[in-house]
Design a protein around this motif. Structure first.
Motif, PDB file in Angstrom:
ATOM      1  N   CYS A   1      19.546  14.132  40.825  1.00  0.00           N
ATOM      2  CA  CYS A   1      19.718  12.848  40.128  1.00  0.00           C
ATOM      3  C   CYS A   1      19.746  13.077  38.617  1.00  0.00           C
ATOM      4  CB  CYS A   1      18.549  11.944  40.521  1.00  0.00           C
ATOM      5  SG  CYS A   1      18.457  10.427  39.614  1.00  0.00           S
ATOM      6  N   SER A   2      20.525  12.268  37.911  1.00  0.00           N
ATOM      7  CA  SER A   2      20.653  12.444  36.460  1.00  0.00           C
ATOM      8  C   SER A   2      19.360  12.078  35.729  1.00  0.00           C
ATOM      9  CB  SER A   2      21.798  11.587  35.917  1.00  0.00           C
ATOM     10  OG  SER A   2      21.409  10.236  35.862  1.00  0.00           O
ATOM     11  N   ASN A   3      19.176  12.702  34.588  1.00  0.00           N
ATOM     12  CA  ASN A   3      18.017  12.382  33.751  1.00  0.00           C
ATOM     13  C   ASN A   3      18.081  10.949  33.247  1.00  0.00           C
ATOM     14  OD1 ASN A   3      16.706  14.900  33.935  1.00  0.00           O
ATOM     15  ND2 ASN A   3      18.083  15.767  32.421  1.00  0.00           N
ATOM     16  N   ARG A   4      19.281  10.415  33.050  1.00  0.00           N
ATOM     17  CA  ARG A   4      19.442   9.031  32.603  1.00  0.00           C
ATOM     18  C   ARG A   4      18.864   8.064  33.643  1.00  0.00           C
ATOM     19  NH1 ARG A   4      24.406   8.898  30.490  1.00  0.00           N
ATOM     20  NH2 ARG A   4      23.622   8.599  28.390  1.00  0.00           N
ATOM     21  N   THR A   5      19.151   8.312  34.910  1.00  0.00           N
ATOM     22  CA  THR A   5      18.641   7.452  35.981  1.00  0.00           C
ATOM     23  C   THR A   5      17.119   7.544  36.064  1.00  0.00           C
ATOM     24  OG1 THR A   5      20.708   7.708  37.198  1.00  0.00           O
ATOM     25  CG2 THR A   5      18.800   6.949  38.450  1.00  0.00           C
ATOM     26  N   LYS A   6      16.586   8.761  35.928  1.00  0.00           N
ATOM     27  CA  LYS A   6      15.128   8.926  35.937  1.00  0.00           C
ATOM     28  C   LYS A   6      14.507   8.177  34.760  1.00  0.00           C
ATOM     29  CE  LYS A   6      15.286  13.427  38.175  1.00  0.00           C
ATOM     30  NZ  LYS A   6      15.119  14.883  37.988  1.00  0.00           N
ATOM     31  N   SER A   7      15.148   8.266  33.608  1.00  0.00           N
ATOM     32  CA  SER A   7      14.656   7.566  32.422  1.00  0.00           C
ATOM     33  C   SER A   7      14.600   6.060  32.670  1.00  0.00           C
ATOM     34  CB  SER A   7      15.569   7.877  31.228  1.00  0.00           C
ATOM     35  OG  SER A   7      15.282   7.034  30.139  1.00  0.00           O
TER      36      SER A   7
ATOM     37  N   SER B   1      15.057  10.710  28.851  1.00  0.00           N
ATOM     38  CA  SER B   1      16.117  10.245  27.968  1.00  0.00           C
ATOM     39  C   SER B   1      16.448  11.311  26.926  1.00  0.00           C
ATOM     40  CB  SER B   1      15.704   8.940  27.283  1.00  0.00           C
ATOM     41  OG  SER B   1      16.732   8.461  26.470  1.00  0.00           O
ATOM     42  N   SER B   2      15.421  11.981  26.413  1.00  0.00           N
ATOM     43  CA  SER B   2      15.632  13.052  25.440  1.00  0.00           C
ATOM     44  C   SER B   2      16.409  14.212  26.059  1.00  0.00           C
ATOM     45  CB  SER B   2      14.298  13.558  24.897  1.00  0.00           C
ATOM     46  OG  SER B   2      13.657  12.553  24.153  1.00  0.00           O
ATOM     47  N   LEU B   3      16.108  14.524  27.324  1.00  0.00           N
ATOM     48  CA  LEU B   3      16.858  15.580  28.001  1.00  0.00           C
ATOM     49  C   LEU B   3      18.332  15.191  28.158  1.00  0.00           C
ATOM     50  CD1 LEU B   3      14.434  16.711  30.868  1.00  0.00           C
ATOM     51  CD2 LEU B   3      14.975  17.939  28.748  1.00  0.00           C
ATOM     52  N   GLN B   4      18.571  13.911  28.418  1.00  0.00           N
ATOM     53  CA  GLN B   4      19.935  13.447  28.660  1.00  0.00           C
ATOM     54  C   GLN B   4      20.754  13.329  27.376  1.00  0.00           C
ATOM     55  OE1 GLN B   4      21.263  12.773  31.776  1.00  0.00           O
ATOM     56  NE2 GLN B   4      23.245  12.415  30.827  1.00  0.00           N
ATOM     57  N   VAL B   5      20.204  12.651  26.365  1.00  0.00           N
ATOM     58  CA  VAL B   5      20.992  12.343  25.164  1.00  0.00           C
ATOM     59  C   VAL B   5      20.361  12.827  23.857  1.00  0.00           C
ATOM     60  CG1 VAL B   5      22.171  10.366  26.194  1.00  0.00           C
ATOM     61  CG2 VAL B   5      19.999  10.017  24.992  1.00  0.00           C
ATOM     62  N   GLY B   6      19.135  13.313  23.912  1.00  0.00           N
ATOM     63  CA  GLY B   6      18.445  13.791  22.715  1.00  0.00           C
ATOM     64  C   GLY B   6      17.376  12.816  22.244  1.00  0.00           C
TER      65      GLY B   6
END
Length: 162
Positions: free
Chosen positions: A59-65, A95-100
């Motif tokens: 699953c994407s980090n964005r979804t987890k965020s 969120s930081s992992l996904q986009v910084g």
């Protein structure tokens, strides 16, 4: 809410139970119920989303965020401040992992952290988080106005709403 419930029904028919594709519907229903003060229902949808994410480790980090942010908002509204901070810290992490950590999407997590710190009367922490939110948005808006102010190694931001 009826539209989101219908979207969930269709998604269940197409993908089946426990699939990652159901998570956006669960999150939407959780947010809607949270906004209406239906904490028990919101928590049920968040638990279903969490279960789907646990069953799908890619699953994407964005979804987890998004999941952790909604759990944080739920716990904050229930007065469970320590648990809210834990969930919101996870939100900021993923969120930081996904986009910084300096991205406007991550700024939302800092904002909710500030809110919980304020509720706990930890004003120094709340103000630090608010400063972070303002700093991120200032950089973003400045780069929109003058693209030469973009941080080195970072792409110029896209205008919001496009």
């Amino acid at each position: 809410i009826p539209g989101a419930v219908q979207a969930l029904r269709f998604s269940l028919e197409v993908y089946g139970a426990g699939k990652i594709e159901l998570v956006p519907c669960y999150l939407l229903l959780a947010e809607a119920n949270l906004g209406l003060g239906r904490h028990k229902q919101a928590e049920e949808y968040l638990s279903l989303a969490n279960w789907s994410i646990l069953k799908n480790p890619d699953c994407s980090n964005r979804t987890k965020s998004q999941l952790y942010r909604n759990f944080g908002k739920l716990y904050a509204s229930q007065g469970k401040h320590e648990e809210a901070l834990r969930q919101l810290a996870n939100d900021v992490y993923f969120s930081s992992l996904q986009v910084g950590p300096e991205h406007i999407e991550t700024a939302g997590g800092y904002y909710y952290l500030a809110t919980v710190f304020y509720l706990q009367r930890q004003l120094d922490c709340a103000l630090a988080m608010c400063d972070k939110v303002v700093e991120i948005w200032f950089k973003h808006v400045s780069a929109l106005i003058d693209p030469s102010k973009t941080v080195e190694g970072q792409e110029p931001p896209e205008p919001l709403g496009e």
